[in-house]
Design a protein around this motif. Structure first.
Motif, PDB file in Angstrom:
ATOM      1  N   PRO A  35       5.882  -3.436  -7.387  1.00 47.80           N
ATOM      2  CA  PRO A  35       5.977  -3.006  -5.986  1.00 47.80           C
ATOM      3  C   PRO A  35       6.317  -1.529  -5.814  1.00 47.80           C
ATOM      4  CG  PRO A  35       7.219  -5.036  -6.332  1.00 47.80           C
ATOM      5  CD  PRO A  35       6.763  -4.576  -7.690  1.00 47.80           C
ATOM      6  N   SER A  36       7.172  -0.965  -6.681  1.00 46.74           N
ATOM      7  CA  SER A  36       7.517   0.448  -6.442  1.00 46.74           C
ATOM      8  C   SER A  36       6.364   1.373  -6.818  1.00 46.74           C
ATOM      9  CB  SER A  36       8.828   0.830  -7.136  1.00 46.74           C
ATOM     10  OG  SER A  36       8.679   0.678  -8.515  1.00 46.74           O
ATOM     11  N   ILE A  38       3.267   0.565  -6.350  1.00 53.35           N
ATOM     12  CA  ILE A  38       2.353   0.426  -5.200  1.00 53.35           C
ATOM     13  C   ILE A  38       2.830   1.329  -4.049  1.00 53.35           C
ATOM     14  CG2 ILE A  38       1.514  -1.200  -3.433  1.00 53.35           C
ATOM     15  CD1 ILE A  38       1.588  -3.358  -5.715  1.00 53.35           C
ATOM     16  N   GLU A  39       4.145   1.352  -3.834  1.00 55.20           N
ATOM     17  CA  GLU A  39       4.719   2.277  -2.834  1.00 55.20           C
ATOM     18  C   GLU A  39       4.320   3.716  -3.138  1.00 55.20           C
ATOM     19  OE1 GLU A  39       5.831   1.760   0.255  1.00 55.20           O
ATOM     20  OE2 GLU A  39       5.833  -0.206  -0.679  1.00 55.20           O
ATOM     21  N   ARG A  40       4.376   4.064  -4.422  1.00 56.06           N
ATOM     22  CA  ARG A  40       4.070   5.432  -4.851  1.00 56.06           C
ATOM     23  C   ARG A  40       2.616   5.819  -4.524  1.00 56.06           C
ATOM     24  NH1 ARG A  40       6.986   5.454 -10.019  1.00 56.06           N
ATOM     25  NH2 ARG A  40       8.799   5.473  -8.654  1.00 56.06           N
ATOM     26  N   PHE A  42       0.916   4.891  -1.804  1.00 59.68           N
ATOM     27  CA  PHE A  42       0.885   5.283  -0.387  1.00 59.68           C
ATOM     28  C   PHE A  42       1.504   6.667  -0.206  1.00 59.68           C
ATOM     29  CE2 PHE A  42       0.267   0.713  -0.021  1.00 59.68           C
ATOM     30  CZ  PHE A  42      -0.621   0.600   1.044  1.00 59.68           C
ATOM     31  N   GLU A  43       2.620   6.908  -0.930  1.00 62.95           N
ATOM     32  CA  GLU A  43       3.296   8.227  -0.826  1.00 62.95           C
ATOM     33  C   GLU A  43       2.414   9.342  -1.375  1.00 62.95           C
ATOM     34  OE1 GLU A  43       6.881   7.865  -3.115  1.00 62.95           O
ATOM     35  OE2 GLU A  43       7.571   6.232  -1.807  1.00 62.95           O
ATOM     36  N   SER A  49      -0.004   3.067   6.204  1.00 63.32           N
ATOM     37  CA  SER A  49       0.394   1.786   5.618  1.00 63.32           C
ATOM     38  C   SER A  49      -0.422   0.616   6.167  1.00 63.32           C
ATOM     39  CB  SER A  49       1.883   1.543   5.830  1.00 63.32           C
ATOM     40  OG  SER A  49       2.125   1.562   7.210  1.00 63.32           O
ATOM     41  N   ARG A  99       1.980  -5.907   1.028  1.00 67.43           N
ATOM     42  CA  ARG A  99       1.803  -4.451   1.113  1.00 67.43           C
ATOM     43  C   ARG A  99       0.388  -4.034   0.714  1.00 67.43           C
ATOM     44  NH1 ARG A  99       2.737   0.034   3.301  1.00 67.43           N
ATOM     45  NH2 ARG A  99       3.958   1.648   2.252  1.00 67.43           N
TER      46      ARG A  99
END
Ligand code: TXA
Ligand code: MG
Length: 321
Positions: A35-36, A38-40, A42-43, A49, A99
């Motif tokens: 998950p982190s 995947i967050e990266r 988007f960033e 989002s 997400r």
């Protein structure tokens, strides 16, 4: 930073994002189970989002746990076109994080036709990957495009220049008739013939309910992209020749052969070559600091080429229409 496959795998394992080649454009990959990472994604891209990510897999077997069911007609498409530039949207299982799906109850799946991508996927498991460009900009078709876009901060597995140069066809298979959400190298006619069902051409859905990505600006270089016409004397119309000296011209009359002179590129009906070079030329115009890119319209040429809907879609979006 260019990396080899061993380092790419280590970085993915460690929760980093890594750009990798496909046959369409370079993707920015993260592991589906991290998950982190995947967050990266988007960033790093500055991605809205509400825009879901494609899950890249190695084969049909890797697709099975991610979707509720594979209907017979969809199986035919997978068998015919995977690995290849076809992204299939189906109802998802809980193995696909919310997400990734941006809150939709579906997932987009694709098996890329590139040996380096397939080797990576065989060892890493499923990778979520949008195109590796910063949101809104032209997709990368070479490793050095990614290097440039992120000033060398994103690790890139170099697989050379991508073969097709435009993103995959995205096909909604959640209900019949199936519907193209984003045109790509595989057109409705071929898909329909293979699966034995009607496949609707892409029509930009004003509510953008089905494919959230269609809502956002896309593929835009810094230069303005404009449709142009030539008058009978060969002048770009209605712009004066002094103005065209500061422009990149992409001409596409079908009857004449390919030629390239200065900033004037004539594709002579070779749509395959046009598609594979479009984003690289957009970027070249920006490197030269040219304020405008004129493209000769080609909607009425015949015979119809399967890449025309995809080219029109990308150029119209780049032109802000
Ligand atoms: O060729 C390609 O498809 C490249 C390479 C890297 O595989 N990838 C790519 O990803 O173009 P991206 O994120 O730039 O575009 C994915 C498109 C977006 O328009 C997104 O909205 C749509 O696919 N999409 C993703 N998941 C979806 C879903 N569950 N339902 C409908 N559309 C979806
Ligand atoms: Mg993209």
């Amino acid at each position: 930073m260019l990396v080899n496959i061993h380092t790419a795998l280590e970085k993915l394992e460690g929760g980093e994002v890594v750009a990798f080649p496909t046959e369409t454009v370079y993707g920015l990959g993260a592991r589906l189970d991290n998950p982190s990472a995947i967050e990266r994604i988007f960033e790093t891209k500055g991605r809205p989002s509400d825009n879901p990510l494609i899950v890249h897999i190695r084969d049909i077997a890797q697709a099975e746990p991610l979707v509720r069911e594979i209907p017979g007609a969809v199986k035919k498409l997978m068998e015919a076109y995977w690995p290849g530039p076809l992204t299939i949207v189906l109802p998802r299982t809980e193995l696909v994080p919310d997400r990734v799906a941006a809150g939709l109850d579906t997932v987009a799946l694709r098996v890329p036709a590139h040996p380096a991508a397939l080797e990576l996927l065989a060892k890493s498991g499923p990778l979520v990957a949008p195109s590796a460009n910063p949101s809104g900009r032209p997709s990368p078709t070479r490793a050095n495009h990614v290097e440039h876009d992120y000033a060398g901060r994103v690790p890139v597995l170099d697989g050379g220049e991508t073969r097709i140069g435009l993103e995959s066809t995205v096909l909604d298979c959640t209900e019949t008739p199936f519907r193209i959400l984003r045109p790509g190298a595989l057109d409705a006619h071929s898909l329909s013939r293979t699966c034995g069902h009607q496949v609707l051409e892409s029509a930009d859905d004003p509510s953008a309910r089905r494919s959230p990505g269609t809502r956002h600006t896309h593929y835009k270089p810094a230069a303005d992209v404009l449709w142009a016409e030539l008058d009978s004397t060969g002048e770009l119309h209605p712009i004066s020749s002094s103005a065209t000296r500061n422009a990149l011209l992409l001409l596409h009359r079908a009857a004449e052969p390919f030629w390239f002179r200065g900033r004037v590129i004539h594709y002579g009906g070779d749509y395959t070559r046009f598609a594979s070079q479009l984003y690289d030329l957009f970027r070249w115009a920006d490197t030269l600091g040219l304020p405008k890119i004129y493209i000769e319209p080609f909607t009425s040429v015949s015979p119809v080429h399967p890449l025309i809907p995809a080219l029109l879609n990308r150029i119209e979006k780049a032109a802000g229409q």
